[in-house]
Scaffold this active site. Structure first.
Site, PDB file in Angstrom:
ATOM      1  N   ARG A  69     -47.090 -15.877  10.414  1.00 49.86           N
ATOM      2  CA  ARG A  69     -45.881 -15.530   9.674  1.00 49.86           C
ATOM      3  C   ARG A  69     -46.003 -14.266   8.830  1.00 49.86           C
ATOM      4  O   ARG A  69     -45.148 -13.398   8.889  1.00 49.86           O
ATOM      5  CB  ARG A  69     -45.466 -16.687   8.754  1.00 49.86           C
ATOM      6  CG  ARG A  69     -45.004 -17.932   9.488  1.00 49.86           C
ATOM      7  CD  ARG A  69     -44.325 -18.882   8.522  1.00 49.86           C
ATOM      8  NE  ARG A  69     -43.997 -20.157   9.143  1.00 49.86           N
ATOM      9  CZ  ARG A  69     -43.327 -21.129   8.528  1.00 49.86           C
ATOM     10  NH1 ARG A  69     -42.923 -20.959   7.298  1.00 49.86           N
ATOM     11  NH2 ARG A  69     -43.070 -22.258   9.148  1.00 49.86           N
ATOM     12  N   HIS A  98     -39.067 -18.656  19.167  1.00 50.95           N
ATOM     13  CA  HIS A  98     -39.293 -18.775  17.726  1.00 50.95           C
ATOM     14  C   HIS A  98     -38.531 -19.977  17.179  1.00 50.95           C
ATOM     15  O   HIS A  98     -37.365 -19.866  16.790  1.00 50.95           O
ATOM     16  CB  HIS A  98     -38.818 -17.492  17.039  1.00 50.95           C
ATOM     17  CG  HIS A  98     -39.367 -17.298  15.655  1.00 50.95           C
ATOM     18  ND1 HIS A  98     -40.701 -17.051  15.395  1.00 50.95           N
ATOM     19  CD2 HIS A  98     -38.764 -17.313  14.447  1.00 50.95           C
ATOM     20  CE1 HIS A  98     -40.885 -16.907  14.100  1.00 50.95           C
ATOM     21  NE2 HIS A  98     -39.728 -17.065  13.496  1.00 50.95           N
ATOM     22  N   TYR A 140     -20.427 -11.131  14.477  1.00 55.78           N
ATOM     23  CA  TYR A 140     -19.635  -9.906  14.419  1.00 55.78           C
ATOM     24  C   TYR A 140     -20.436  -8.652  14.776  1.00 55.78           C
ATOM     25  O   TYR A 140     -19.855  -7.606  15.046  1.00 55.78           O
ATOM     26  CB  TYR A 140     -19.058  -9.712  13.011  1.00 55.78           C
ATOM     27  CG  TYR A 140     -18.141 -10.826  12.566  1.00 55.78           C
ATOM     28  CD1 TYR A 140     -17.014 -11.153  13.294  1.00 55.78           C
ATOM     29  CD2 TYR A 140     -18.429 -11.556  11.420  1.00 55.78           C
ATOM     30  CE1 TYR A 140     -16.174 -12.182  12.885  1.00 55.78           C
ATOM     31  CE2 TYR A 140     -17.602 -12.586  11.003  1.00 55.78           C
ATOM     32  CZ  TYR A 140     -16.476 -12.896  11.741  1.00 55.78           C
ATOM     33  OH  TYR A 140     -15.651 -13.904  11.347  1.00 55.78           O
TER      34      TYR A 140
END
Length: 743
Positions: free
Chosen positions: A38, A84, A128
């Site tokens: 990570r 993921h 969007y």
């Protein structure tokens, strides 16, 4: 405990483990997962797993720079579903950051839609916005289909993902990285890719290159938001040599003249990762708190280009001084830490220096070159094998046609007749009739010749390490030409600028206004607004009363002299304000309960003070020697308990009067030496008793002391005059019994 808890499940077993061991084992697994999967980037491609998976998923979706855009929701869905298994918001945030040109020096994602701005506004929802890869990301992925890197199964075993990208671009240093793991962190600022390629070329040509050799190519970070680097060259060198350090960055500004001799400062670049809206709020807040007295107004006139307008309080203000006050008080100057803690090729976290990082990237490029070359050689060998079979067809066309037409097992017959391999026989049988034209034969011979030449060249490359490094040098030069020039490659941060020497009084941050400093007998200090008259009544805690009252300004420095011979300095504006009880002075300075304050006064440049202790010793000291703006203060007069310092008075005059238990001595001030620190000299001879008080005065004005409710002045002092360290004589009638002058 119930019996069913003690009984192990059917077909299983249980065993007892100490809680501490179980916790430590699980916490270690969690820590390693956080570090490796990570928080820390890989030194080879500069990516964390989420970024690597994003780029690979977009590559699989064929979102190349020449292709069209796709909705970010589609991209995030693919990444989350295939590679993921984490929240969609974290994946989308990683994608958005890679598309922000003010956050990433070389964006890896080209966004279409609202991807946020430098004011800190968030991007639009993923449904969007659209995205595709940039050429930089394409360079990171170049060769991934050619066995350049290893793959591993994804979390569900249905797909495969790359362990690392081929990375033909120095992404770790070019785009930087930041992350906090368990027990370790990383912080790497962005750099200029053209300069990094230059340093890498230097390392290829000279593997023993020093950090100084590399710094000729990499003078410092290159932030996407520009700015001016004001770190010293020595500090920069130390940071890159050790992998730890930091860089001070300032905003870029210019003075814009206006009519009638007025002017304004225009800030065009702000430090990296500083949100413009919060910066303006910070400046406005400090103005409201009157901590930026030189600044009159601040306005944001930014469009897609940063433009902050700072108006001075008056046109007589020095622009450099005003900006220096802003740099010290606001985020117009910031410090970006350097901690190159990364995962090496063995997935081991360690802190690397600049040379180590470049060396690791070059070694990775060497591995990629070897693997791609081997992959290409294998492909050429397969193609040449087929082409050799085709050429046999053209040499024996009639016989091949006969075998195909008449034999029951044409493949085996072809292999037996012409010594073909199974691959060649299958290729001949799959050949179309129109490929038997003479023109096709010529094309096949040309292809065979070209591939044979390429094969020979690649075989020579595999045999020579020098040839491989020469090839890598050519790749580096091509990368430098592609990404080191133009609007994207041009350096934005001015490197290595020395910190401007602008003398700024720190009191410029404080608005000047009158205050009265009050210290009680029990050691509580406070300040009240205005200069209170002596008759003004003050309130104290029960059992406490006034000890000192001092008129000052908020811009003054207040010196406290204690019985242990130490001097302390307080900024007047830092003294608690209001009509309350204030604050114990021992919380502001390091003063023990056995010591007390002898006096406090406002520091004035050029002033001198007479210090003395109860053992009769003392000296004159400059006021500057009493300044010590630290909690522990400064030891000036040396005293041995139980003796203590008892006098600190202005040395203004030509004579000194000293009192002991029952004596008074007057002598010239010039007999007292001026020192910076020490015990001093004997002011009055003492057989028993101790020094009580002292006063410096002008002979023609006489010696004054408090008498009843008034003041008595004695000008005829012949009876008490003598030499320093003399015994003195009994004080005149009416002198205070406590042997203190009291004026």
């Amino acid at each position: 405990m119930p019996d069913d808890i003690k009984t192990p499940p059917a077909g299983g077993s249980s065993h007892e483990t100490p809680l501490a061991d179980a916790l430590s084992e699980r916490y270690l697994a969690y820590a390693l997962s956080t570090i490796v999967s990570r928080s820390l980037p890989d030194v080879r491609d500069g990516l964390k797993p989420v970024h690597r998976r994003l780029l690979y998923a977009m590559h699989q979706l064929k979102l190349d720079p020449e292709a069209g855009f796709k909705k970010c929701a589609r991209i995030v869905g693919d990444v989350m579903g295939k590679y993921h298994p984490h929240g969609d918001s974290s994946i989308y945030e990683a994608l958005v950051r890679q598309a922000q040109d003010f956050a990433a020096r070389y964006p890896l994602v080209e966004g279409q839609g609202n991807f946020g701005n430098i004011d800190g506004d968030n991007a639009a929802a993923m449904r969007y916005t659209e995205a595709r890869l940039t050429e930089v990301a394409q360079a990171l992925l170049d060769g991934i289909e050619e066995n350049a890197v290893d793959f591993r199964p994804t979390y569900d075993g249905e797909e495969k993902e790359p362990l690392v990208l081929p990375a033909a671009f120095p992404n770790l240093l070019a785009n930087g990285a930041a992350g906090i793991a368990v027990g370790m962190a990383t912080s790497i600022p962005p750099h200029n890719a053209g300069e990094l390629c230059g340093a890498a070329l230097e390392l290829v040509r000279n593997p023993d290159a020093t950090v100084d050799d590399l710094l000729r190519h990499v003078p410092g970070p290159d932030f996407p938001t520009g700015g001016i680097l004001v770190e010293s060259k020595e500090a920069i060198r130390e940071a890159y040599a050790t992998g730890r350090g930091g860089f001070r960055l300032r905003a870029r500004w210019d003075v814009e003249p206006l009519k009638n001799g007025t002017w304004q400062v225009v800030v065009t670049e702000i430090p990296y990762q500083v949100q413009k809206s919060r910066l303006i709020e910070q400046i406005a807040q400090l103005m409201e708190e009157k901590k930026l007295p030189l600044l009159g107004d601040v306005r944001d006139e930014s469009t897609d280009v940063v433009r902050l307008v700072l108006e001075p309080k008056s046109r007589t203000v020095d622009a450099k001084v005003m900006m220096e006050t802003l740099f010290r008080a606001t985020a117009l100057e910031s410090r970006f830490p350097l901690n190159m803690n990364v995962l090496d090729a063995d997935r081991t976290p360690r802190v690397m220096a600049l040379k180590d990082v470049l060396r690791a990237w070059l070694d990775h490029r060497h591995v990629v070159l070897v693997r791609r070359t081997e992959h290409r050689l294998a492909a050429i060998a397969r193609r040449l094998e087929i082409l050799d079979g085709y050429l046999i067809v053209y040499l024996n066309l009639d016989e091949v046609i006969r075998i195909v037409r008449e034999e029951d097992k044409p493949k085996e017959a072809l292999m037996a007749a012409f010594g073909l391999t199974e691959v060649q026989a299958n290729a001949i049988l799959d050949m179309r009739l129109r490929a038997l034209r003479k023109l096709e034969e010529m094309e096949i011979r040309k292809e065979h010749k070209r591939l044979s030449a390429e094969q020979k060249k690649l075989q020579g490359l595999m045999k020579s390490e020098k040839a491989r490094w020469d090839a890598i040098a050519e790749e580096l030069e091509a990368t430098r030409q592609k990404f080191g020039d133009g609007a994207l490659g041009k350096r934005r941060t001015t490197p290595g600028a020395a910190l401007p020497e602008v003398a700024v009084d720190e009191l410029a941050f404080v608005e000047k206004e009158p205050i009265t400093v009050i210290l009680s007998e029990k050691g509580w200090i406070r300040a009240q607004k205005g200069h209170l008259p002596d008759e003004a009544e003050l309130r104290f805690k029960e059992g406490d009363s006034e000890q000192f009252r001092l008129h000052a300004q908020t811009t003054d420095r207040i010196v406290l002299f204690a019985t242990n011979g130490r001097a302390f300095t307080l900024k007047a504006d830092a003294i608690p304000r209001g009509r309350g009880d204030g604050q114990p002075v021992r919380l502001m300075v390091d003063l023990s309960n056995e010591d007390a304050i002898v006096t406090l006064f406002v520091h004035e440049d050029g002033a001198k003070w007479l210090l003395a202790a109860t053992d009769g010793k003392g000296f004159v000291v400059k006021g500057e020697e009493l300044l010590a703006e630290k909690r522990t203060g400064k030891q000036v007069l040396l005293v041995d308990p139980p003796k203590e310092a008892c006098v600190c008075i202005p040395a203004e005059g030509d004579s000194v009067a000293v009192t002991a238990n029952d004596r008074l001595l007057v002598f010239p001030l010039d007999q007292v030496p001026e020192m910076a620190r020490g015990r001093g000299v004997q002011l009055i001879g003492l057989k028993d008793g101790e020094l009580k008080d002292a006063q410096v005065f002008k002979s023609k004005e006489g010696l004054a002391w408090r008498h009843g409710s008034g003041v008595r002045v004695e000008t005829d002092l012949r009876s008490w005059r003598g030499q320093r360290a003399g015994a003195g004589k009994s004080p005149p009638p009416g002198f205070p019994r406590n042997r203190r002058f009291g004026v």
